[in-house]
Motif scaffolding. Sequence first.
Motif, short mmCIF file in Angstrom:
data_model
loop_
_atom_site.label_atom_id
_atom_site.label_comp_id
_atom_site.label_asym_id
_atom_site.label_seq_id
_atom_site.Cartn_x
_atom_site.Cartn_y
_atom_site.Cartn_z
N ARG A 86 -37.94 2.49 3.93
CA ARG A 86 -38.59 1.28 4.47
C ARG A 86 -39.73 1.67 5.41
N ARG A 87 -40.83 0.91 5.30
CA ARG A 87 -41.95 1.08 6.23
C ARG A 87 -41.69 0.18 7.44
N VAL A 88 -41.76 0.77 8.62
CA VAL A 88 -41.48 0.05 9.87
C VAL A 88 -42.70 0.13 10.76
N LEU A 89 -43.10 -1.02 11.29
CA LEU A 89 -44.23 -1.07 12.21
C LEU A 89 -43.77 -0.68 13.61
N GLU A 90 -44.50 0.23 14.24
CA GLU A 90 -44.28 0.57 15.64
C GLU A 90 -45.59 0.40 16.40
N LEU A 101 -42.70 0.38 20.67
CA LEU A 101 -42.16 -0.97 20.48
C LEU A 101 -41.88 -1.21 19.01
N ARG A 102 -40.73 -1.80 18.75
CA ARG A 102 -40.43 -2.36 17.44
C ARG A 102 -40.06 -3.83 17.62
N GLY A 166 -34.70 1.69 28.14
CA GLY A 166 -34.96 0.65 27.15
C GLY A 166 -35.24 -0.66 27.85
N ARG A 167 -36.16 -1.40 27.28
CA ARG A 167 -36.48 -2.73 27.81
C ARG A 167 -36.61 -3.66 26.61
N TYR A 168 -35.61 -4.54 26.43
CA TYR A 168 -35.54 -5.39 25.25
C TYR A 168 -35.77 -6.85 25.68
N TYR A 169 -36.74 -7.46 25.01
CA TYR A 169 -37.08 -8.87 25.27
C TYR A 169 -36.56 -9.71 24.11
N ARG A 182 -38.26 -4.58 21.20
CA ARG A 182 -37.49 -3.43 21.71
C ARG A 182 -38.45 -2.32 22.13
N PHE A 183 -38.60 -2.15 23.43
CA PHE A 183 -39.40 -1.06 23.99
C PHE A 183 -38.46 0.06 24.43
N GLU A 184 -38.82 1.30 24.09
CA GLU A 184 -38.08 2.47 24.56
C GLU A 184 -39.05 3.59 24.89
#
Length: 208
Positions: A86-90, A101-102, A166-169, A182-184
């Motif tokens: 799978r292609r995942v955008l970061e 960030l994802r 980690g900082r998840y919004y 999801r920021f890490e």
Amino acid sequence: MRCRSNIGLACLVWGLVWGLVWGLVWVLLWGWPAIPVRAQGIPLPTTAPAGEPTAATRRFADPEAGFELELLPGWRSEHTVENDGRRVLEIIYRDRSQSWLRVRREAIPPDCADEPHRCLAEREATDSLQFRPDFQLKKRERFSTSMARGTLLTFTFRRVGKPMTGRYYYLQTDDQTVWVLRFEGETRFHDTLRYQTDRLAYSFRPLP
């Protein structure tokens, strides 16, 4: 001959004295003449080197993922390929060690009718995050934007021996959807980027 040489010497001395006197008068009245900046050894201002981020922000949209946000200086988008192909955008700040960030869209489950953003945040912390090495939940707080109501989780853990933050919004944009940002990153970098991750979250918009 001696007379002429004495007169010439006297004229030379007189000229030097007269020049010094006028020079002192000029300094007292007008100050020292300006010295060019480069002559003082101070480099003149130059434009930023190629590749350096400027002060401008730019709008980024991914129709495939279904969202847009405002990229701050130093942030860039990049696609990675997972093990399953799978292609995942970061969205990466400088390099992945500092912050990445994802974004993922989550459907609200029936048993999360009461404050779905908070429910999903607590569920992820309990079901998956707590199993990371040295996981510690630092803070859970409300985080709302002009487009969404939300919850923010801040936590620490360890990855390959390195302290991570980690900082998840969790942003609820309608009655069916919560977007999770999801920021890490390594703690030594990521802890200084709270303002920037907040800015990216505030600028987040789902595409029509």
